[in-house]
Design a protein around this motif. Structure first.
Motif, PDB file in Angstrom:
ATOM      1  N   VAL A   6       6.069 -43.649  10.419  1.00 20.53           N
ATOM      2  CA  VAL A   6       6.035 -44.491   9.222  1.00 20.53           C
ATOM      3  C   VAL A   6       7.084 -44.074   8.205  1.00 20.53           C
ATOM      4  O   VAL A   6       7.502 -44.892   7.379  1.00 20.53           O
ATOM      5  CB  VAL A   6       4.628 -44.521   8.569  1.00 20.53           C
ATOM      6  N   ARG A   7       7.549 -42.839   8.243  1.00 22.77           N
ATOM      7  CA  ARG A   7       8.604 -42.423   7.316  1.00 22.77           C
ATOM      8  C   ARG A   7       9.954 -43.032   7.694  1.00 22.77           C
ATOM      9  O   ARG A   7      10.770 -43.321   6.826  1.00 22.77           O
ATOM     10  CB  ARG A   7       8.697 -40.902   7.269  1.00 22.77           C
ATOM     11  N   GLY A 100      10.808 -35.507   3.849  1.00 22.41           N
ATOM     12  CA  GLY A 100       9.372 -35.749   3.940  1.00 22.41           C
ATOM     13  C   GLY A 100       8.769 -35.062   5.148  1.00 22.41           C
ATOM     14  O   GLY A 100       7.672 -34.490   5.073  1.00 22.41           O
ATOM     15  N   VAL A 101       9.481 -35.086   6.272  1.00 20.75           N
ATOM     16  CA  VAL A 101       9.013 -34.389   7.476  1.00 20.75           C
ATOM     17  C   VAL A 101       9.054 -32.874   7.267  1.00 20.75           C
ATOM     18  O   VAL A 101       8.131 -32.156   7.665  1.00 20.75           O
ATOM     19  CB  VAL A 101       9.858 -34.812   8.701  1.00 20.75           C
ATOM     20  N   LEU A 105       5.965 -30.161   7.525  1.00 23.13           N
ATOM     21  CA  LEU A 105       6.085 -28.940   8.322  1.00 23.13           C
ATOM     22  C   LEU A 105       5.725 -27.707   7.493  1.00 23.13           C
ATOM     23  O   LEU A 105       4.975 -26.834   7.949  1.00 23.13           O
ATOM     24  CB  LEU A 105       7.506 -28.815   8.869  1.00 23.13           C
ATOM     25  N   PHE A 106       6.231 -27.638   6.267  1.00 18.32           N
ATOM     26  CA  PHE A 106       5.888 -26.503   5.404  1.00 18.32           C
ATOM     27  C   PHE A 106       4.402 -26.492   5.044  1.00 18.32           C
ATOM     28  O   PHE A 106       3.807 -25.421   4.927  1.00 18.32           O
ATOM     29  CB  PHE A 106       6.746 -26.481   4.139  1.00 18.32           C
ATOM     30  N   ILE A 107       3.802 -27.664   4.865  1.00 13.27           N
ATOM     31  CA  ILE A 107       2.356 -27.722   4.604  1.00 13.27           C
ATOM     32  C   ILE A 107       1.593 -27.129   5.789  1.00 13.27           C
ATOM     33  O   ILE A 107       0.636 -26.367   5.610  1.00 13.27           O
ATOM     34  CB  ILE A 107       1.907 -29.175   4.310  1.00 13.27           C
ATOM     35  N   PHE A 108       2.015 -27.458   6.998  1.00 16.62           N
ATOM     36  CA  PHE A 108       1.383 -26.869   8.185  1.00 16.62           C
ATOM     37  C   PHE A 108       1.544 -25.352   8.184  1.00 16.62           C
ATOM     38  O   PHE A 108       0.580 -24.610   8.415  1.00 16.62           O
ATOM     39  CB  PHE A 108       1.985 -27.446   9.470  1.00 16.62           C
ATOM     40  N   SER A 126      -3.168 -34.436   7.027  1.00 17.37           N
ATOM     41  CA  SER A 126      -3.498 -35.099   5.754  1.00 17.37           C
ATOM     42  C   SER A 126      -2.233 -35.455   4.977  1.00 17.37           C
ATOM     43  O   SER A 126      -2.122 -36.557   4.422  1.00 17.37           O
ATOM     44  CB  SER A 126      -4.379 -34.193   4.889  1.00 17.37           C
ATOM     45  N   ALA A 127      -1.290 -34.517   4.914  1.00 18.66           N
ATOM     46  CA  ALA A 127      -0.039 -34.786   4.195  1.00 18.66           C
ATOM     47  C   ALA A 127       0.800 -35.839   4.913  1.00 18.66           C
ATOM     48  O   ALA A 127       1.473 -36.642   4.272  1.00 18.66           O
ATOM     49  CB  ALA A 127       0.755 -33.492   4.034  1.00 18.66           C
ATOM     50  N   ALA A 128       0.751 -35.844   6.255  1.00 20.32           N
ATOM     51  CA  ALA A 128       1.569 -36.778   7.030  1.00 20.32           C
ATOM     52  C   ALA A 128       1.144 -38.223   6.832  1.00 20.32           C
ATOM     53  O   ALA A 128       1.980 -39.132   6.851  1.00 20.32           O
ATOM     54  CB  ALA A 128       1.516 -36.423   8.508  1.00 20.32           C
TER      55      ALA A 128
END
Length: 166
Positions: A6-7, A100-101, A105-108, A126-128
């Motif tokens: 979707v990005r 955005g990707v 990745l950093f959130i993971f 959730s962030a994705a």
């Protein structure tokens, strides 16, 4: 995977979000120079994100003479540069989508470092699929760059603190 799709889906659609033209013209001014300092022209945020956006224009063959001629703080003239904006906004939007990707990745990585792999995957999922993060990844604004850099800073700070504890 859904978040990535979707990005990057239909980034070439011809619409301009309310503030995108400010950032696109600033990126164009960074691309090959301008009579006016870009930091003076659009000074409400650090120029790092706009510089990164401008790097994606290095291989383009677009006439940037109109965006270069727009003086500082004369934003009413942004729409005069629509021809050059229309030729490059899908390229610049792709850079925002990449950041955005990187943010996801950093959130993971942050979730994995603090709470374990499963929590990291849930946080990244959730962030994705978060509507706000998807929208910010699809428009040319500095917000997603800020989020990606801040998430990277938090991750590397966590790694630093864990290294000190050893």
């Amino acid at each position: 995977i859904l978040g990535i799709i979707v990005r990057f889906y239909a980034l070439d659609k011809p619409f301009i979000n309310g503030d995108e033209e400010f950032y696109i013209i600033a990126a164009e001014k960074f691309h090959a120079g301008s009579d006016y300092d870009v930091r003076i022209w659009n000074y409400h945020a650090p120029p790092v994100a706009k510089y990164i956006m401008g790097l994606s224009l290095a291989g383009t063959r677009v006439d940037y003479s109109i965006p270069y001629a727009i003086p500082p703080n004369l934003w009413v003239w942004n729409y005069v540069a629509y021809d050059s904006i229309g030729q490059v906004y899908s390229i610049i939007r792709a850079v925002s989508a990449i950041f955005g990707v990187i943010f996801v990745l950093f959130i993971f990585l942050i979730g994995r470092e603090i709470f374990g792999r499963t929590a990291g995957l849930w946080a990244a999922a959730s962030a994705a699929i978060s509507i706000d993060y998807i929208v910010l990844s699809r428009v040319v604004m500095v917000d997603i760059y800020l989020y990606a850099f801040m998430a990277g800073a938090v991750f590397f700070y966590i790694k630093y603190r864990k290294a000190l504890e050893r």
